[in-house]
Design a protein around this motif. Structure first.
Motif, mmCIF file in Angstrom:
data_model
loop_
_atom_site.group_PDB
_atom_site.id
_atom_site.type_symbol
_atom_site.label_atom_id
_atom_site.label_comp_id
_atom_site.label_asym_id
_atom_site.label_seq_id
_atom_site.Cartn_x
_atom_site.Cartn_y
_atom_site.Cartn_z
ATOM 1 N N LEU A 259 0.832 -1.206 0.000
ATOM 2 C CA LEU A 259 0.000 0.000 0.000
ATOM 3 C C LEU A 259 0.868 1.258 0.000
ATOM 4 O O LEU A 259 0.620 2.194 -0.778
ATOM 5 C CB LEU A 259 -0.922 -0.006 1.216
ATOM 6 N N VAL A 260 1.878 1.298 0.853
ATOM 7 C CA VAL A 260 2.734 2.481 0.948
ATOM 8 C C VAL A 260 3.433 2.750 -0.386
ATOM 9 O O VAL A 260 3.485 3.896 -0.862
ATOM 10 C CB VAL A 260 3.766 2.300 2.079
ATOM 11 N N PHE A 261 3.957 1.704 -1.022
ATOM 12 C CA PHE A 261 4.739 1.895 -2.243
ATOM 13 C C PHE A 261 3.879 1.995 -3.497
ATOM 14 O O PHE A 261 4.408 2.277 -4.583
ATOM 15 C CB PHE A 261 5.768 0.769 -2.395
ATOM 16 N N THR A 262 2.580 1.780 -3.366
ATOM 17 C CA THR A 262 1.704 1.965 -4.521
ATOM 18 C C THR A 262 1.644 3.425 -4.936
ATOM 19 O O THR A 262 1.572 3.754 -6.125
ATOM 20 C CB THR A 262 0.292 1.438 -4.206
ATOM 21 N N PHE A 263 1.730 4.332 -3.966
ATOM 22 C CA PHE A 263 1.633 5.761 -4.284
ATOM 23 C C PHE A 263 2.808 6.249 -5.137
ATOM 24 O O PHE A 263 2.594 6.883 -6.181
ATOM 25 C CB PHE A 263 1.484 6.579 -2.999
ATOM 26 N N ILE B 280 2.455 4.747 -8.701
ATOM 27 C CA ILE B 280 1.488 5.445 -9.553
ATOM 28 C C ILE B 280 2.058 6.784 -10.012
ATOM 29 O O ILE B 280 1.948 7.164 -11.191
ATOM 30 C CB ILE B 280 0.158 5.643 -8.809
ATOM 31 N N LEU B 281 2.699 7.503 -9.099
ATOM 32 C CA LEU B 281 3.260 8.814 -9.441
ATOM 33 C C LEU B 281 4.307 8.698 -10.539
ATOM 34 O O LEU B 281 4.284 9.454 -11.521
ATOM 35 C CB LEU B 281 3.864 9.462 -8.197
ATOM 36 N N THR B 282 5.249 7.771 -10.398
ATOM 37 C CA THR B 282 6.290 7.629 -11.418
ATOM 38 C C THR B 282 5.709 7.131 -12.740
ATOM 39 O O THR B 282 6.212 7.472 -13.810
ATOM 40 C CB THR B 282 7.402 6.680 -10.942
ATOM 41 N N GLY B 283 4.635 6.333 -12.665
ATOM 42 C CA GLY B 283 3.968 5.913 -13.892
ATOM 43 C C GLY B 283 3.383 7.097 -14.642
ATOM 44 O O GLY B 283 3.480 7.189 -15.874
ATOM 45 N N LEU B 284 2.779 8.027 -13.905
ATOM 46 C CA LEU B 284 2.224 9.230 -14.528
ATOM 47 C C LEU B 284 3.323 10.118 -15.103
ATOM 48 O O LEU B 284 3.174 10.714 -16.181
ATOM 49 C CB LEU B 284 1.394 10.006 -13.504
ATOM 50 N N LEU B 285 4.443 10.211 -14.385
ATOM 51 C CA LEU B 285 5.570 11.006 -14.895
ATOM 52 C C LEU B 285 6.114 10.409 -16.194
ATOM 53 O O LEU B 285 6.356 11.140 -17.173
ATOM 54 C CB LEU B 285 6.676 11.074 -13.842
ATOM 55 N N ASP B 286 6.310 9.096 -16.225
ATOM 56 C CA ASP B 286 6.802 8.443 -17.440
ATOM 57 C C ASP B 286 5.805 8.601 -18.584
ATOM 58 O O ASP B 286 6.195 8.797 -19.748
ATOM 59 C CB ASP B 286 7.048 6.954 -17.181
ATOM 60 N N TRP B 287 4.531 8.506 -18.273
ATOM 61 C CA TRP B 287 3.476 8.670 -19.275
ATOM 62 C C TRP B 287 3.570 10.050 -19.921
ATOM 63 O O TRP B 287 3.473 10.191 -21.140
ATOM 64 C CB TRP B 287 2.131 8.450 -18.606
ATOM 65 N N SER B 288 3.775 11.068 -19.096
ATOM 66 C CA SER B 288 3.888 12.429 -19.619
ATOM 67 C C SER B 288 5.169 12.619 -20.423
ATOM 68 O O SER B 288 5.151 13.239 -21.495
ATOM 69 C CB SER B 288 3.840 13.429 -18.456
ATOM 70 N N GLN B 289 6.267 12.059 -19.930
ATOM 71 C CA GLN B 289 7.564 12.296 -20.565
ATOM 72 C C GLN B 289 7.763 11.475 -21.836
ATOM 73 O O GLN B 289 8.219 11.996 -22.850
ATOM 74 C CB GLN B 289 8.693 11.979 -19.572
ATOM 75 N N PHE B 290 7.437 10.185 -21.792
ATOM 76 C CA PHE B 290 7.770 9.297 -22.902
ATOM 77 C C PHE B 290 6.611 9.066 -23.866
ATOM 78 O O PHE B 290 6.825 8.611 -24.991
ATOM 79 C CB PHE B 290 8.250 7.946 -22.355
#
Length: 233
Positions: free
Chosen positions: A64-68, A71-81
Motif C-alpha cells: 500500500l505504501v509503495f503503490t503511491f 502510480i506517481l512515477t507511472g504518470l511522470l513516465d506517461w507524460s515524458q515518454f
C-alpha cells in the motif's frame, strides 16, 4: 508549466547518466509484496498460523505504501515518454491502479485491529494478485506489444529502440492517437534525413527525441528497422 517541470526532472536525471523510465524502479516493490501477501495469507489460513497471517498483512501494508510512488512515477513516465497520449493500455492501467488501491485500503482497514486475521483477508489478497497480473499484462503491451518475432538479426538493435521509445504510441508501425497517420509508409520516413528531422522536432502530442534520448547512430538503426521490417510486415 507542469510539462516543463517534468522534462526538467528527466533532463537532470539524464545529466546524471540515468536515461530510463522511473516507473520500473518502483513497481517491483508493490508487486512483490502483493505476491508475498497472497502466499503467506493462503499458508496462514490453511495452517491456522497467526504469524503467517500477520506477515501477510504487513506485506500488504508495504504494498500500500509503495503503490503511491509507483502510480506517481507511472504518470511522470506517461507524460515524458508518451506525451500524455491516452492509449488504451494506459487507460486500463489507470483503472486497475485505482482498483488495486481500493483493495489495499480495504485490506488495511479490515486487518488493522487483528493484523490480518480477518476471515476475508485471503479473498482480498487474491483480488490484489489478479489485479497486479492484469496490470502486468497491459504494461507488457506497452513495452513488448510492438516487438516482432521474426525480425532479422541485422535489425534487432533498431527493433529494441523502437519498442522502448515508439512502440507504445505506434504498435507495429501504426498510430494509436491518429490511426490515419501510421508510421508505416509515412512521408516522414521517405529518407533518413527527413526521419531524423521529424523525431528531433515533431508536432505535438509526439515528444521530441534529442540526441541525448536517441543518438544519430541509434536513429539510423531505428530508421533501418522501420523501413526494412515494419514497412514490409
Amino acid at each position: 508549466m507542469h510539462d516543463g517541470l517534468i522534462a526538467s526532472l528527466y533532463r537532470f536525471l539524464g545529466n546524471l547518466g540515468y536515461h530510463h523510465p522511473l516507473h520500473p524502479t518502483q513497481l517491483h516493490i508493490p508487486v512483490g509484496m502483493v505476491i508475498g501477501a497472497f502466499i503467506l495469507g493462503v499458508m496462514g489460513a490453511f495452517r491456522h498460523h497467526r504469524e503467517l497471517k500477520h506477515a501477510a498483512w504487513y506485506c500488504m501494508l508495504i504494498a500500500l505504501v509503495f503503490t503511491f510512488p509507483t502510480i506517481l512515477t507511472g504518470l511522470l513516465d506517461w507524460s515524458q515518454f508518451f506525451a500524455g497520449a491516452m492509449l488504451f493500455p494506459f487507460k486500463m492501467k489507470l483503472i486497475l491502479a485505482g482498483v488495486l488501491l481500493c483493495f489495499l485500503l480495504t485490506a488495511y482497514g479490515l486487518g488493522r485491529k487483528t493484523k490480518g486475521e480477518h476471515g476475508a483477508m485471503v479473498a482480498i489478497y487474491t483480488f490484489c494478485l489478479l489485479t497486479i497480473l492484469a496490470l502486468g499484462y497491459f504494461g507488457g503491451e506497452l513495452v513488448y506489444g510492438a516487438r516482432s518475432v521474426s525480425t532479422p538479426e541485422d535489425f534487432k538493435a533498431g527493433e529494441a529502440i523502437y519498442a522502448e521509445n515508439c512502440g507504445g504510441c505506434h504498435p507495429n508501425g501504426g498510430n494509436v492517437s491518429h490511426p490515419n497517420l501510421p508510421v508505416k509508409n509515412s512521408p516522414k520516413i521517405s529518407s533518413q534525413e527527413t526521419f531524423l528531422a521529424w523525431i528531433r522536432k515533431p508536432k505535438a502530442p509526439m515528444p521530441a527525441f534529442p540526441p541525448t534520448a536517441i543518438s544519430d547512430d541509434q536513429a539510423r538503426e531505428l530508421y533501418q528497422y522501420i523501413t526494412n521490417v515494419l514497412n514490409k510486415s
